[in-house]
Design a protein around this motif. Structure first.
Motif, PDB file in Angstrom:
ATOM      1  N   PRO A  26       0.797  -1.232   0.000  1.00 13.72           N
ATOM      2  CA  PRO A  26       0.000   0.000   0.000  1.00 13.72           C
ATOM      3  C   PRO A  26       0.828   1.280   0.000  1.00 13.72           C
ATOM      4  O   PRO A  26       0.456   2.268  -0.632  1.00 13.72           O
ATOM      5  N   PHE A  27       1.953   1.295   0.701  1.00 13.58           N
ATOM      6  CA  PHE A  27       2.791   2.488   0.785  1.00 13.58           C
ATOM      7  C   PHE A  27       4.144   2.307   0.088  1.00 13.58           C
ATOM      8  O   PHE A  27       4.669   3.231  -0.501  1.00 13.58           O
ATOM      9  N   LEU A  28       4.701   1.112   0.203  1.00 11.90           N
ATOM     10  CA  LEU A  28       5.999   0.825  -0.402  1.00 11.90           C
ATOM     11  C   LEU A  28       5.775   0.120  -1.734  1.00 11.90           C
ATOM     12  O   LEU A  28       5.962  -1.094  -1.860  1.00 11.90           O
ATOM     13  N   ALA A  29       5.370   0.886  -2.729  1.00 12.98           N
ATOM     14  CA  ALA A  29       5.007   0.274  -4.007  1.00 12.98           C
ATOM     15  C   ALA A  29       5.678   1.013  -5.157  1.00 12.98           C
ATOM     16  O   ALA A  29       6.301   2.063  -4.977  1.00 12.98           O
ATOM     17  N   GLY A  30       5.524   0.463  -6.362  1.00 14.63           N
ATOM     18  CA  GLY A  30       6.005   1.126  -7.561  1.00 14.63           C
ATOM     19  C   GLY A  30       7.507   1.319  -7.577  1.00 14.63           C
ATOM     20  O   GLY A  30       8.271   0.541  -7.012  1.00 14.63           O
ATOM     21  N   ASN A  31       7.930   2.401  -8.233  1.00 15.41           N
ATOM     22  CA  ASN A  31       9.367   2.626  -8.368  1.00 15.41           C
ATOM     23  C   ASN A  31      10.030   2.958  -7.039  1.00 15.41           C
ATOM     24  O   ASN A  31      11.238   2.767  -6.879  1.00 15.41           O
ATOM     25  N   LYS A  32       9.245   3.433  -6.057  1.00 15.24           N
ATOM     26  CA  LYS A  32       9.838   3.721  -4.750  1.00 15.24           C
ATOM     27  C   LYS A  32      10.247   2.425  -4.049  1.00 15.24           C
ATOM     28  O   LYS A  32      11.269   2.369  -3.369  1.00 15.24           O
ATOM     29  N   PHE A  33       9.463   1.365  -4.226  1.00 13.29           N
ATOM     30  CA  PHE A  33       9.857   0.062  -3.681  1.00 13.29           C
ATOM     31  C   PHE A  33      11.150  -0.391  -4.337  1.00 13.29           C
ATOM     32  O   PHE A  33      12.065  -0.887  -3.662  1.00 13.29           O
ATOM     33  N   ARG A  34      11.245  -0.248  -5.652  1.00 10.67           N
ATOM     34  CA  ARG A  34      12.452  -0.675  -6.368  1.00 10.67           C
ATOM     35  C   ARG A  34      13.670   0.128  -5.924  1.00 10.67           C
ATOM     36  O   ARG A  34      14.755  -0.417  -5.735  1.00 10.67           O
ATOM     37  N   LYS A  35      13.485   1.439  -5.734  1.00 11.29           N
ATOM     38  CA  LYS A  35      14.603   2.284  -5.310  1.00 11.29           C
ATOM     39  C   LYS A  35      15.083   1.941  -3.901  1.00 11.29           C
ATOM     40  O   LYS A  35      16.268   2.044  -3.587  1.00 11.29           O
ATOM     41  N   LEU A  36      14.148   1.536  -3.046  1.00  7.58           N
ATOM     42  CA  LEU A  36      14.487   1.240  -1.652  1.00  7.58           C
ATOM     43  C   LEU A  36      14.763  -0.243  -1.409  1.00  7.58           C
ATOM     44  O   LEU A  36      15.021  -0.646  -0.269  1.00  7.58           O
TER      45      LEU A  36
END
Length: 285
Positions: A26-36
């Protein structure tokens, strides 16, 4: 980790595949998940504080807050002064980040640039600074994982698309998939700004194609054509963010003929506050 799924949609009679990174968390998704991704694999004892900075409706801010909540790390976030109205809102990325434990500090406009520069040198070994938007070489690891998922899916499409803020996702995806064409468009600033952000991380490979919109749009400003694209895709079964995706799809429809796999960047948590802005402007259809 189970690879994110791939969906199919039609927009203005065009067929698109969509890599559903929005469904990861829900919060850690998309490209932000990949970056982190690399930090998510890091032991919680490695750091005790994460520092970052940027806008107060940033998707990266919310993702870092969620990560720090999971890791039991303190999260300190700096921004320029924000309105009293936004501070009081009970929805949106800023509100959710505070609920996840983020500490927020406002820096006056005239001191902001100098203060952010000082963060590079005023840290101890247990404190990590994450640049605005997650623009960091650490992002390379997570995007290599995404690249392998795309290869393994083997859908027979060799053109990918992802919108750009700092361009980190598009850059490392292109480096990881040299046999693919990677389309992107600058959503914050112009192509010159985007190239500068990318070059701070790595030389830009030939397979990364930056498409400039024929019309200038101001980032985070409501536009009727953006809402129209958002609504069409929503009606087709997938919700996208209102900041980046509408411009990327608009440019793809105007300038790219071949079939494309669109990498969903997540960020839909920010739609609650953006839709309120569209409503106030009278742009909801």
């Amino acid at each position: 980790m189970t690879p994110s799924s791939i969906s199919e949609i039609f927009l203005d009679g065009r067929h698109f595949f969509v890599k559903r990174d929005d469904l990861i968390d829900p919060f850690l998704a998309g490209n932000k998940f990949r970056k982190l991704y690399a930090l998510l694999q890091t032991s919680h004892t490695t750091y005790n504080k994460i520092i970052s900075y940027g806008g107060t409706q940033s998707n990266a801010m919310l993702a870092i807050a969620a990560m720090c909540n999971k890791k039991d790390w303190k999260f300190l976030y700096y921004s320029k002064p924000m309105s009293e109205t936004l501070k009081k809102e009970k929805y949106g990325n800023f509100s959710e980040s505070l609920k996840l434990g983020m500490d927020h500090v406002e820096i006056e406009h005239e001191y902001y640039r100098e203060f952010i520069a000082s963060l590079q040198i005023s840290r101890d070994e247990k404190t990590l600074l994450i640049n605005q938007g997650g623009a960091d070489t650490l992002a390379k690891i997570g995007l290599e994982v995404l690249a392998e998922e795309i290869r393994d899916a083997d859908i027979g499409v060799y053109s990918l698309a992802t919108p750009s803020g700092t361009g980190t996702t598009a850059l490392y995806l292109a480096l990881s998939l040299p046999e693919y064409k990677i389309y992107t468009t600058p959503c914050v600033g112009d192509s010159k700004y985007l190239r500068e952000q990318m070059l701070a991380l790595h030389p830009i490979p030939d397979n990364l194609i930056i498409l400039e919109s024929s019309k200038k749009y101001h980032f985070a400003k409501p536009y009727s054509e953006f809402y129209s694209i958002y609504k069409q895709i929503l009606d087709a079964g997938i919700e996208f963010d209102l900041l980046y995706a509408p411009l990327m799809f608009k440019v793809l429809l105007e300038q790219v003929d071949e079939e494309v796999l669109y990498i969903h960047s997540g960020g839909v948590s920010g739609n609650v506050s953006m839709l309120k802005r569209y409503e106030k402007k009278g742009l909801l259809l």
